[in-house]
Design an enzyme around this catalytic site. Sequence first.
Site, PDB file in Angstrom:
ATOM      1  N   GLU A  24       0.819  -1.223   0.000  1.00 20.90           N
ATOM      2  CA  GLU A  24       0.000   0.000   0.000  1.00 20.90           C
ATOM      3  C   GLU A  24       0.848   1.266   0.000  1.00 20.90           C
ATOM      4  O   GLU A  24       0.544   2.230  -0.704  1.00 20.90           O
ATOM      5  CB  GLU A  24      -0.969   0.012   1.190  1.00 20.90           C
ATOM      6  CG  GLU A  24      -2.210  -0.853   1.010  1.00 20.90           C
ATOM      7  CD  GLU A  24      -1.971  -2.329   1.286  1.00 20.90           C
ATOM      8  OE1 GLU A  24      -0.833  -2.681   1.672  1.00 20.90           O
ATOM      9  OE2 GLU A  24      -2.904  -3.136   1.122  1.00 20.90           O
ATOM     10  N   GLN A  71      -8.127  -2.176  -1.096  1.00 20.89           N
ATOM     11  CA  GLN A  71      -9.029  -3.326  -1.181  1.00 20.89           C
ATOM     12  C   GLN A  71     -10.151  -3.169  -0.141  1.00 20.89           C
ATOM     13  O   GLN A  71     -11.312  -3.417  -0.431  1.00 20.89           O
ATOM     14  CB  GLN A  71      -8.250  -4.610  -0.964  1.00 20.89           C
ATOM     15  CG  GLN A  71      -8.957  -5.819  -1.469  1.00 20.89           C
ATOM     16  CD  GLN A  71      -8.000  -6.944  -1.798  1.00 20.89           C
ATOM     17  OE1 GLN A  71      -7.330  -7.463  -0.906  1.00 20.89           O
ATOM     18  NE2 GLN A  71      -7.916  -7.316  -3.062  1.00 20.89           N
ATOM     19  N   PHE A  72      -9.759  -2.749   1.034  1.00 23.16           N
ATOM     20  CA  PHE A  72     -10.690  -2.335   2.079  1.00 23.16           C
ATOM     21  C   PHE A  72     -10.126  -1.053   2.683  1.00 23.16           C
ATOM     22  O   PHE A  72      -8.903  -0.945   2.841  1.00 23.16           O
ATOM     23  CB  PHE A  72     -10.819  -3.421   3.163  1.00 23.16           C
ATOM     24  CG  PHE A  72     -11.617  -4.622   2.711  1.00 23.16           C
ATOM     25  CD1 PHE A  72     -12.976  -4.728   2.989  1.00 23.16           C
ATOM     26  CD2 PHE A  72     -11.010  -5.634   1.976  1.00 23.16           C
ATOM     27  CE1 PHE A  72     -13.716  -5.828   2.550  1.00 23.16           C
ATOM     28  CE2 PHE A  72     -11.738  -6.733   1.531  1.00 23.16           C
ATOM     29  CZ  PHE A  72     -13.096  -6.837   1.822  1.00 23.16           C
ATOM     30  N   ALA A  73     -11.014  -0.144   3.071  1.00 26.32           N
ATOM     31  CA  ALA A  73     -10.548   1.130   3.631  1.00 26.32           C
ATOM     32  C   ALA A  73      -9.617   0.902   4.820  1.00 26.32           C
ATOM     33  O   ALA A  73      -8.698   1.681   5.073  1.00 26.32           O
ATOM     34  CB  ALA A  73     -11.737   1.981   4.053  1.00 26.32           C
ATOM     35  N   ASP A  74      -9.855  -0.192   5.537  1.00 25.35           N
ATOM     36  CA  ASP A  74      -9.038  -0.522   6.712  1.00 25.35           C
ATOM     37  C   ASP A  74      -7.542  -0.604   6.365  1.00 25.35           C
ATOM     38  O   ASP A  74      -6.691  -0.306   7.191  1.00 25.35           O
ATOM     39  CB  ASP A  74      -9.463  -1.880   7.273  1.00 25.35           C
ATOM     40  CG  ASP A  74     -10.968  -1.961   7.479  1.00 25.35           C
ATOM     41  OD1 ASP A  74     -11.410  -1.957   8.628  1.00 25.35           O
ATOM     42  OD2 ASP A  74     -11.706  -2.007   6.467  1.00 25.35           O
ATOM     43  N   PHE A  75      -7.240  -1.048   5.142  1.00 25.51           N
ATOM     44  CA  PHE A  75      -5.837  -1.295   4.790  1.00 25.51           C
ATOM     45  C   PHE A  75      -5.069  -0.022   4.446  1.00 25.51           C
ATOM     46  O   PHE A  75      -3.867  -0.053   4.207  1.00 25.51           O
ATOM     47  CB  PHE A  75      -5.746  -2.301   3.638  1.00 25.51           C
ATOM     48  CG  PHE A  75      -6.409  -3.616   3.946  1.00 25.51           C
ATOM     49  CD1 PHE A  75      -6.467  -4.084   5.261  1.00 25.51           C
ATOM     50  CD2 PHE A  75      -6.992  -4.375   2.949  1.00 25.51           C
ATOM     51  CE1 PHE A  75      -7.096  -5.284   5.567  1.00 25.51           C
ATOM     52  CE2 PHE A  75      -7.625  -5.572   3.251  1.00 25.51           C
ATOM     53  CZ  PHE A  75      -7.678  -6.033   4.558  1.00 25.51           C
ATOM     54  N   HIS A 128     -12.236  -5.222   8.599  1.00 22.89           N
ATOM     55  CA  HIS A 128     -12.903  -5.124   7.296  1.00 22.89           C
ATOM     56  C   HIS A 128     -14.211  -4.348   7.408  1.00 22.89           C
ATOM     57  O   HIS A 128     -15.099  -4.520   6.588  1.00 22.89           O
ATOM     58  CB  HIS A 128     -13.205  -6.516   6.724  1.00 22.89           C
ATOM     59  CG  HIS A 128     -11.998  -7.254   6.244  1.00 22.89           C
ATOM     60  ND1 HIS A 128     -11.141  -7.909   7.088  1.00 22.89           N
ATOM     61  CD2 HIS A 128     -11.499  -7.438   4.989  1.00 22.89           C
ATOM     62  CE1 HIS A 128     -10.176  -8.481   6.381  1.00 22.89           C
ATOM     63  NE2 HIS A 128     -10.366  -8.202   5.106  1.00 22.89           N
TER      64      HIS A 128
END
Length: 666
Positions: free
Chosen positions: A405, A427-431, A472
């Site tokens: 990232e 891929q997910f905002a969390d990442f 997630h």
Amino acid sequence: MLTSTKSLITYDKKNLDDKTLLSLYKNMLKPRMIEEKMLILLRQGKISKWFSGIGQEAISVGVTMAMQKDEYILPMHRNLGVFTTREIPLYRLFSQWQGKANGFTKGRDRSFHFGSQEFNLIGMISHLGPQLGVADGIALASLLKNKKTVTAVFTGEGGTSEGDFHEALNVASVWQLPVLFCIENNGYGLSTPTSEQYNCKDLADRGKGYGIESFILDGNNILEVYATIKKLAESIRKHPRPILIEFKTFRMRGHEEASGTKYVPEKLMKEWSKKDPVDNFRAYLMENRLLNEKEDQGFREVILDEINEHLQLAYDEDDIIADEATELNDVYKPFQYTESTPSTKTEELRLIDAISQGLKQSMEKHNDLVIMGQDVAEYGGVFKITEGFVEAFGKERVRNTPICESAIVEAAMGLSIAGVKSIVEMQFADFVTSGFNPVVNYLAKSHYRWGQEADVVIRMPCGGGVAAGPFHSQTNEAWFTKTPGLKVVYPAFPYDAKGLLATAIEDPNPVLFFEHKALYRRIRQEVPINYFTIPLGKAALLKEGNDVTIITYGAGVHWALETLDNNPDISADLIDLRSLQPLDKDAIFESVKKTSRAIILQEDSLFGGIASDISSLIMEHCFEQLDAPVKRVASMETPIPFIEQLEEQYMAKGGFEQALKQLLAY
Ligand SMILES: Cc1ncc(C[n+]2csc(CCOP(=O)(O)OP(=O)(O)O)c2C)c(N)n1
Ligand SMILES: [Mg+2]
């Protein structure tokens, strides 16, 4: 200076002509003499910090002279020689160090923390490592435009321990990017010796692990540096690929001048002072009768005159006068919104389809727009938003990325520097946490610091209600609304999502674009089939009433609508913010002044969320009109949990109806 006049470095001039040899020497002499002057000015308190490159000039000068002027170089804090060899007028450098207007950052950042498109130099941010990924992006642009250019980027050996280094090398190798990674191994990172920094013999070996050719060079030998880099750069131009160079050298002064060198063994200092790159090369030139004392003295006088003249120019400049409007105006690049009107022809789309369609139409409109993200190519992304894009736009523009990232956000910054728009799909905002540093420190601050826009949209599939647990399900917009320089968009409907995404992509500033996963397939709407835009910073008034103002965004909008449907007797203004930065304060104030009551609903946990700031804004601007304290409703102060009954309890949705009724009854 060497006491002996005999060169202790073995030089091989190969077929270099005398003129080149002398200009290599003069180019090394200049940063050395500037530094000697700076040390005096530092003691007199006339400049702030100084990171010395004394002893490392052959690397900066050799690499820069081996590059073409139109090729980007990304130097670090010890690379004065890069700046001088690129012939930046000295008064501009001096002004930069003194925080004057003729510098490169209008007094907003110090030392070498600036870039210049005019000179194709991109300076560092303090965090060191991000430079490497930015170089990847610039090199990617070169590759996409088939420009056959090399990008050179520097790091110290300390910086190679950062994750950014490893990510940048990996991405460059997987994508075969024309980057010359230059490690200046100078023995120390601040006070930390190499033995405590890494545990392998040579850092050049790191290249092998990533499938990158690598070389070790004597960083104090100007001819070895220049001739080798010239050859390698030519080879990269013909066959684009990354190459890693480890330059062995030594840091002859403290990390910065104030910190000294007590921790460096005397013996090492002595040994390396004998290998001084400037003194040895002078001795070599004299041995070979290419230079005599008088000529050398002549060179020095010319350089000294130039230094003094330009110092005077910098001194004579007026100091910057602080002005709030000027500072605020430079945070974002001005963007002239142009409206593309929606067609009357519509089709019913789910949120997810509207985003996909909008993205596709933007790819058609901006024919060099690049999408980067994990699994976005053939696989179509984990939510299938980019399905079919590879077939339509090709793999060059729809790029699967390694799980890197940081490097990908940095590469997006690099693309922007090279004039290419990009979209990064988290891929997910969390990442986004794994790429957090470049978002909040590089993308956000770049325009304010030196006028360089970060023309990047980061797509953020976010939000709970999907039983996906703490990593997630987060809605982490507050991490970014806090940071000046970023724009934050958060649509709740397919129509808005499509129009706002188009604008976010047109806007040259960095935009975090939040897409709620629980709404992706649940919310449908008639959406114009054509390419159309909606301005950022304009809220939508979804319902009009007199008794209370409900302010929300994202999933909260749908919770509020449901609550109002279930309570037809409540007369409320319902404001869907749609974008959080810029924030439509006027719409909020206007409504609250009418209704005299305000409730703010946010899916994120309460403390430090945007609801708190909106609440404060209302108190500050509408206090006289309020009939009740402003109410905030948010999720529990825990991480978001996995199983349904815990998630339901966690979510702000559950408490909203009661809080609204309490507020109305106040
Ligand atoms: C992320 C981060 N951590 C720590 C620092 C503090 N810091 C600045 S320079 C430096 C040493 C860097 O060493 P190296 O990469 O070897 O470069 P050198 O200074 O030796 O040229 C440190 C620890 C920083 N600027 N950024
Ligand atoms: Mg070092």
